[in-house]
Scaffold this active site. Structure first.
Site, PDB file in Angstrom:
ATOM      1  N   LYS A 102      21.247   8.385   4.099  1.00  6.85           N
ATOM      2  CA  LYS A 102      22.703   8.460   3.973  1.00  6.85           C
ATOM      3  C   LYS A 102      23.408   8.275   5.306  1.00  6.85           C
ATOM      4  O   LYS A 102      24.373   7.518   5.411  1.00  6.85           O
ATOM      5  CB  LYS A 102      23.106   9.820   3.370  1.00  6.85           C
ATOM      6  CG  LYS A 102      22.599  10.032   1.970  1.00  6.85           C
ATOM      7  CD  LYS A 102      22.930  11.411   1.439  1.00  6.85           C
ATOM      8  CE  LYS A 102      22.177  12.534   2.118  1.00  6.85           C
ATOM      9  NZ  LYS A 102      20.722  12.509   1.924  1.00  6.85           N
ATOM     10  N   THR A 103      22.918   8.972   6.329  1.00  8.91           N
ATOM     11  CA  THR A 103      23.575   8.895   7.638  1.00  8.91           C
ATOM     12  C   THR A 103      23.351   7.528   8.286  1.00  8.91           C
ATOM     13  O   THR A 103      24.262   6.968   8.903  1.00  8.91           O
ATOM     14  CB  THR A 103      23.080  10.038   8.548  1.00  8.91           C
ATOM     15  OG1 THR A 103      23.288  11.257   7.842  1.00  8.91           O
ATOM     16  CG2 THR A 103      23.830  10.079   9.861  1.00  8.91           C
ATOM     17  N   ASP A 116      16.895  12.663   3.512  1.00  8.15           N
ATOM     18  CA  ASP A 116      16.115  11.629   4.210  1.00  8.15           C
ATOM     19  C   ASP A 116      16.073  10.256   3.541  1.00  8.15           C
ATOM     20  O   ASP A 116      15.288   9.406   3.949  1.00  8.15           O
ATOM     21  CB  ASP A 116      14.665  12.102   4.435  1.00  8.15           C
ATOM     22  CG  ASP A 116      14.494  12.632   5.846  1.00  8.15           C
ATOM     23  OD1 ASP A 116      15.360  12.331   6.678  1.00  8.15           O
ATOM     24  OD2 ASP A 116      13.515  13.340   6.113  1.00  8.15           O
ATOM     25  N   HIS A 126      20.074  18.422   2.132  1.00 10.31           N
ATOM     26  CA  HIS A 126      19.296  19.649   1.932  1.00 10.31           C
ATOM     27  C   HIS A 126      19.906  20.520   0.849  1.00 10.31           C
ATOM     28  O   HIS A 126      21.111  20.626   0.735  1.00 10.31           O
ATOM     29  CB  HIS A 126      19.259  20.476   3.227  1.00 10.31           C
ATOM     30  CG  HIS A 126      18.528  19.800   4.332  1.00 10.31           C
ATOM     31  ND1 HIS A 126      17.171  19.698   4.346  1.00 10.31           N
ATOM     32  CD2 HIS A 126      18.984  19.172   5.425  1.00 10.31           C
ATOM     33  CE1 HIS A 126      16.819  19.030   5.426  1.00 10.31           C
ATOM     34  NE2 HIS A 126      17.899  18.697   6.091  1.00 10.31           N
TER      35      HIS A 126
HETATM   36  N1  LIG Z   1      12.203   1.968   6.991  1.00 10.02           N
HETATM   37  C1  LIG Z   1      13.449   2.391   6.890  1.00 10.02           C
HETATM   38  N2  LIG Z   1      13.764   3.631   7.283  1.00 10.02           N
HETATM   39  C2  LIG Z   1      15.048   4.028   7.178  1.00 10.02           C
HETATM   40  C3  LIG Z   1      16.049   3.187   6.626  1.00 10.02           C
HETATM   41  N3  LIG Z   1      17.215   3.869   6.622  1.00 10.02           N
HETATM   42  C4  LIG Z   1      16.955   5.083   7.147  1.00 10.02           C
HETATM   43  N4  LIG Z   1      15.650   5.189   7.490  1.00 10.02           N
HETATM   44  C5  LIG Z   1      14.963   6.334   8.107  1.00 10.02           C
HETATM   45  O1  LIG Z   1      14.916   7.405   7.197  1.00 10.02           O
HETATM   46  C6  LIG Z   1      15.062   8.660   7.888  1.00 10.02           C
HETATM   47  C7  LIG Z   1      16.180   9.459   7.281  1.00 10.02           C
HETATM   48  O2  LIG Z   1      17.421   8.802   7.488  1.00 10.02           O
HETATM   49  P1  LIG Z   1      18.801   9.574   7.487  1.00 10.02           P
HETATM   50  O3  LIG Z   1      19.860   8.554   7.567  1.00 10.02           O
HETATM   51  O4  LIG Z   1      18.820  10.671   8.485  1.00 10.02           O
HETATM   52  O5  LIG Z   1      18.738  10.230   6.032  1.00 10.02           O
HETATM   53  P2  LIG Z   1      19.792  11.186   5.339  1.00 10.02           P
HETATM   54  O6  LIG Z   1      19.751  10.849   3.885  1.00 10.02           O
HETATM   55  O7  LIG Z   1      21.108  11.113   6.011  1.00 10.02           O
HETATM   56  O8  LIG Z   1      19.150  12.588   5.561  1.00 10.02           O
HETATM   57  P3  LIG Z   1      19.864  14.058   5.426  1.00 10.02           P
HETATM   58  O9  LIG Z   1      21.229  13.963   5.954  1.00 10.02           O
HETATM   59  O10 LIG Z   1      18.974  14.947   6.203  1.00 10.02           O
HETATM   60  O11 LIG Z   1      19.852  14.340   3.963  1.00 10.02           O
HETATM   61  C8  LIG Z   1      15.272   8.284   9.352  1.00 10.02           C
HETATM   62  O12 LIG Z   1      14.071   8.407  10.022  1.00 10.02           O
HETATM   63  C9  LIG Z   1      15.744   6.850   9.304  1.00 10.02           C
HETATM   64  O13 LIG Z   1      15.433   6.121  10.440  1.00 10.02           O
HETATM   65  C10 LIG Z   1      15.677   1.872   6.220  1.00 10.02           C
HETATM   66  O14 LIG Z   1      16.476   1.069   5.759  1.00 10.02           O
HETATM   67  N5  LIG Z   1      14.380   1.544   6.374  1.00 10.02           N
END
Ligand SMILES: Nc1nc2c(ncn2[C@@H]2O[C@H](COP(=O)(O)OP(=O)(O)OP(=O)(O)O)[C@@H](O)[C@H]2O)c(=O)[nH]1
Length: 438
Positions: A60-61, A57, A120
């Site tokens: 990354k994505t 979270d 995860h």
């Molecule tokens: N406020 C804010 N929220 C963000 C930002 N980038 C991502 N998010 C939020 O953070 C949450 C997680 O983002 P993801 O891109 O799914 O995170 P991840 O690291 O890929 O997560 P996993 O693949 O599950 O490990 C989402 O609700 C996004 O909208 C940012 O720059 N600012």
């Protein structure tokens, strides 16, 4: 500074209690592809394998989507929306195509294949093989949380699988008002990088917001920072020298069958060049090597005449059944690789603080060994006749030890190769093969 540190720790504690499901429910981003430039894979630019790693979270994505959007605007990528990014799941749908989890984009200077590694803990196994294909990585750390357990674990794993340089993207800067907090996160990241053997002081750290970039707002922390990130990646992560002269070797990451065509094994080519219609051998897992011919090669969804070190390729194997090809086997030029079961290792046992075991272990320890794309049940013992064996010495976290390792099924391994030892979902030791024993 101490207030910011307390705040950071509190936020971390709160965040780590939120379940992944809850986080996923909160996470409803739907973007539509607005542009679709066709970007053809060519060999005009040096090719580099890269990826996003970091705690669940942290974004990354979102960052991966933001990069493709930004590069699409320059005609250098196909924009991939957040929900179109394949996060290296267990099951993937595809044609002959190799790892769809690889996202392609270019900069002025290079061509990239990018893997978005899931955060995860369950996916750590994928992370290991995903990172094995990385020449460099972008570690994403949310400014609102700072470093978290998987920030550390991914960094350590990246180190172990040979990633030499990392670029840091401190994300979610839009969500943090306290500037001191940003400084603290940056400082802590530099310390952490140095403690894992990366060049902490020189590593580029970009502070920005992937979400702002993706949504086209606040360009100063959005798009501009994604551009800066790509510049940092372009300059800080060196173009790897590929071992083109050595005999061909690819470690099998994935296997699938295409109706009417046959079995395809995919993975990253470690060394050498393979021409279409060449003979190869499948080595490891089974006792006898399997000889076959590669009748088609695919790299980035395109049929090619050859596959080279550094490529992520799919190889169509003539007359081989799907069940005869296993992840962790290698495909090599015939006669150049042999499978082994026993070897001498030099290992470092991780401490509790490094995510390792809390207690020591005795000889006859049976963890799981991860090497290239293989994982295999292992048996660790003191060398016969050694002083440690005589006194039945216990191995403690933090120890550097020399032990004999025997794996359940033979693998094509070599002296000097690195491996990880895991148990119950965590890395407990890292090591080097010092000698093959027969
Ligand atoms: N406020 C804010 N929220 C963000 C930002 N980038 C991502 N998010 C939020 O953070 C949450 C997680 O983002 P993801 O891109 O799914 O995170 P991840 O690291 O890929 O997560 P996993 O693949 O599950 O490990 C989402 O609700 C996004 O909208 C940012 O720059 N600012």
């Amino acid at each position: 500074m101490s207030f910011a540190r307390t705040l950071l720790q509190t936020t971390r504690a709160l965040r780590s209690n939120a379940s992944p499901v809850q986080q996923a429910l909160n996470n409803k981003l739907f973007y539509n592809a607005t542009r679709n430039y066709a970007v053809a894979f060519t060999r005009d630019k040096p090719h580099v394998n890269i990826g996003t790693i970091g705690h669940v979270d942290h974004g990354k994505t979102t960052l991966t989507a933001a990069i493709t959007k930004r590069q699409a605007e320059k005609g250098f990528a196909n924009y991939l929306a957040y929900d179109a990014i394949d996060k290296a799941p267990e099951e993937r749908k595809r044609g002959i195509t190799i790892s769809t989890a690889h996202i392609e984009y270019q900069t002025d200077n290079r061509h990239y294949a990018h893997v978005d590694c899931p955060g995860h803990a369950d996916y750590i196994k994928n992370m290991i093989t995903g990172a094995a294909s990385m020449d460099g990585a972008i570690i994403v750390v949310a400014a609102s949380d700072g470093q978290m357990p998987q920030t550390r674990e991914h960094l350590l794993l990246a180190r172990q699988v040979g990633v030499k340089r990392i670029v840091v993207f401190v994300n979610k800067v839009d969500a943090v008002e306290d500037k001191e907090m940003l400084e603290l996160v940056e400082m802590e990241m530099r310390e952490l990088l140095s403690s894992y053997g990366f060049e902490g002081d020189e590593t580029p750290i970009i502070l920005g917001s992937a979400l702002c970039s993706l949504e086209g707002r606040e360009p100063e922390i959005g798009e501009k920072k994604v551009d800066e990130l790509l510049e940092a990646v372009d300059t800080w992560i060196p173009t790897p020298e590929r071992q083109l002269e050595k005999p061909f070797l690819m470690s099998v990451e994935d296997v699938f069958s295409i109706p009417g065509r046959g079995t395809v094994a995919s993975g990253r080519v470690e060394r050498g060049v393979l021409k279409k219609d060449s003979e190869v051998e499948l080595v490891g897992k089974n006792n006898a090597p399997i000889r076959t011919k590669v009748t088609d090669i695919e790299t980035f969804k395109k049929s090619c005449d050859e596959s080279r070190a550094g490529d992520n390729s799919g190889l169509l194997l003539r007359g081989v059944k799907r069940e005869d090809v296993l992840r962790g086997m290698i495909i090599a030029k015939p006669g150049t690789s042999k499978a082994h079961r026993r070897f001498l290792t030099s290992m470092y046992v991780l401490t509790k603080e490094e995510g390792g075991r809390h207690t020591g272990f005795h000889t006859n320890y049976k963890p799981q060994l991860f090497i290239r794309t293989a994982d295999e049940a292992a048996h660790l013992t003191w060398a016969e006749g050694s002083a440690e064996e005589k006194e039945d010495k216990m191995v403690m976290p933090g120890d550097n030890v020399e032990m004999v390792c025997e794996i359940h099924k033979p693998l094509a391994i070599e002296q000097g190769q690195r491996f990880n030892v895991r148990e119950g979902g965590r890395t407990v030791a890292t090591g080097l093969i010092t000698r093959i024993l027969e």
